[in-house]
Design an enzyme around this catalytic site. Structure first.
Site, PDB file in Angstrom:
ATOM      1  N   SER A   1      -4.797   2.737   4.264  1.00  0.00           N
ATOM      2  CA  SER A   1      -5.138   2.021   3.185  1.00  0.00           C
ATOM      3  C   SER A   1      -4.893   0.496   3.179  1.00  0.00           C
ATOM      4  O   SER A   1      -5.596  -0.193   2.597  1.00  0.00           O
ATOM      5  CB  SER A   1      -3.837   2.496   2.133  1.00  0.00           C
ATOM      6  OG  SER A   1      -4.091   1.888   1.003  1.00  0.00           O
TER       7      SER A   1
ATOM      8  N   HIS B   1       6.586  -7.323  -2.118  1.00  0.00           N
ATOM      9  CA  HIS B   1       6.677  -6.568  -0.688  1.00  0.00           C
ATOM     10  C   HIS B   1       7.723  -7.097   0.225  1.00  0.00           C
ATOM     11  O   HIS B   1       7.547  -7.072   1.446  1.00  0.00           O
ATOM     12  CB  HIS B   1       5.190  -6.850  -0.234  1.00  0.00           C
ATOM     13  CG  HIS B   1       4.080  -6.149  -1.133  1.00  0.00           C
ATOM     14  ND1 HIS B   1       4.279  -4.742  -1.682  1.00  0.00           N
ATOM     15  CD2 HIS B   1       3.082  -6.686  -1.768  1.00  0.00           C
ATOM     16  CE1 HIS B   1       3.228  -4.630  -2.394  1.00  0.00           C
ATOM     17  NE2 HIS B   1       2.486  -5.647  -2.466  1.00  0.00           N
TER      18      HIS B   1
ATOM     19  N   LYS C   1       0.776  -1.201  -0.043  1.00  0.00           N
ATOM     20  CA  LYS C   1      -0.226  -0.101  -0.114  1.00  0.00           C
ATOM     21  C   LYS C   1       1.038   1.256   0.133  1.00  0.00           C
ATOM     22  O   LYS C   1       0.452   2.262   0.087  1.00  0.00           O
ATOM     23  CB  LYS C   1      -1.195  -0.027   1.308  1.00  0.00           C
ATOM     24  CG  LYS C   1      -1.938  -1.008   1.469  1.00  0.00           C
ATOM     25  CD  LYS C   1      -2.432  -1.670   0.086  1.00  0.00           C
ATOM     26  CE  LYS C   1      -3.439  -0.908  -0.630  1.00  0.00           C
ATOM     27  NZ  LYS C   1      -3.550  -1.689  -1.854  1.00  0.00           N
TER      28      LYS C   1
ATOM     29  N   GLU D   1      -6.161  10.184 -11.073  1.00  0.00           N
ATOM     30  CA  GLU D   1      -7.463  10.364 -11.755  1.00  0.00           C
ATOM     31  C   GLU D   1      -7.164   9.464 -12.733  1.00  0.00           C
ATOM     32  O   GLU D   1      -8.230   8.709 -13.294  1.00  0.00           O
ATOM     33  CB  GLU D   1      -7.780  11.678 -12.048  1.00  0.00           C
ATOM     34  CG  GLU D   1      -8.083  12.525 -10.969  1.00  0.00           C
ATOM     35  CD  GLU D   1      -7.013  12.975  -9.849  1.00  0.00           C
ATOM     36  OE1 GLU D   1      -5.653  12.974 -10.436  1.00  0.00           O
ATOM     37  OE2 GLU D   1      -7.344  13.061  -8.795  1.00  0.00           O
TER      38      GLU D   1
END
Ligand code: A3P
Length: 293
Positions: A133, A103, A42, A225
């Site tokens: 998150s 990760h 995240k 966006e």
């Protein structure tokens, strides 16, 4: 078949499915021209993945739109080889230069990455926004155990009892690695503040000299966006059933400072106190405010 639980690998909680047959990770053969994107979950992995892919293709839209982000930048724990659909694909079959995301904390990274001196781009994000998150991600990711309430989750997070273990150990041990390995250490909050500056840094680290127009195209195509509306990056049309984006979208908010909408005053005070203890002596300094220009 998978279980919604963590399994400890040398003390670190790992997604049960990924923890199966761990020798495939330990014995993974890195290449010297591999590019590793390493993060605590995240922290902005998908964002950096899209940036690196665009840098490597000099912002060529057709090239960059060729496939889903999880195929363009496969995850080591998932694909080495694929644990959930054995036989479908392996990272060994991927031509160079591979961009591989992981990760894993420093302690679990396959040793061949250190031996081959593969370049690593590490993205770190402040502990509070990350907790928020990760909480929403654990709600929607069906490979992860249910997070419980926010208050319950925060306790587990602070104790390092979440996937990939302690955020504090992760960010600090990867910072230590910058001293003896080619690791570019980037902060999510800096990317929010000035994406062009940070993308230029990544391009330089990868030996790519990009013109202004290309850089600007990459900034635009990797904005929150645009990525939220891009079916190749937003996981809405994800073919894997593990992400239930109707519970919480993968492209959720994409801001710095959302922690203020989740932490109570008391939670924040306790968190800060514990943070001070855990991060004492660390040279890392995280920003928790929104610094958009
Ligand atoms: P939020 O849940 O706070 O919105 P990862 O890719 O490591 O799983 O990280 C996911 C987080 O990065 C999510 O944070 C997601 O919204 C955010 N993110 C993804 N793409 C982004 C972008 N282009 N710009 C800013 N944030 C982005």
């Amino acid at each position: 078949y998978y279980r919604r639980e963590w399994q400890l690998i040398r003390g670190v909680p790992i997604v049960w499915a990924f923890a199966q047959n761990w020798e495939r990770i330990d014995n993974f053969q890195a290449r010297c021209d591999d590019i590793v994107i390493a993060t605590y979950p995240k922290a902005g992995t998908t964002w950096m993945s899209e940036i690196v892919d665009m840098i490597l293709h000099a912002g060529n839209d057709e090239q960059c739109g060729r496939d889903f982000i999880y195929n363009k930048v496969p995850m080591l724990e998932f694909w080495a080889p694929n644990v959930l659909a054995p036989g479908t694909k392996t990272l060994e079959e991927t031509p160079s230069p591979r961009v591989i995301k992981t990760h894993l904390p420093v302690s679990l990274l396959p040793k061949s990455f250190w031996e081959k001196k593969s370049k690593v781009v590490y993205v770190a994000r402040n502990a509070k926004d990350l907790a928020v998150s990760y909480y929403h991600f654990d709600r929607m990711n069906q490979l992860h155990p249910e997070p419980g309430t926010w208050a319950e989750y925060l306790e587990k997070y602070v104790a390092g009892k979440v996937g990939y273990g302690s955020w504090y150990d992760h960010v600090n041990s990867w910072w230590e690695k910058t001293k003896d390995h080619p690791v570019l250490y980037i902060f999510y909050e800096d990317m929010k503040e000035d994406p062009k500056r940070e993308i230029r840094k990544v391009a330089q680290f990868l030996g790519k000299d990009l013109g202004e127009n290309v850089l600007e195209n990459i900034v635009n195509k990797t904005s929150f966006e645009v990525m939220k509306d891009n079916p190749r990056t937003n996981y809405v049309t994800n073919t894997a059933p593990f992400f239930q984006t109707d519970i919480s979208p993968f492209m959720r908010k994409g801001v710095a400072g959302d922690w203020k909408n989740h932490f109570t005053v008391a939670q924040n005070e306790r968190f800060d106190e514990d943070y001070g203890r855990k991060m004492a002596g660390s040279p890392l300094c995280f920003r928790t405010e929104d610094h958009q220009p």
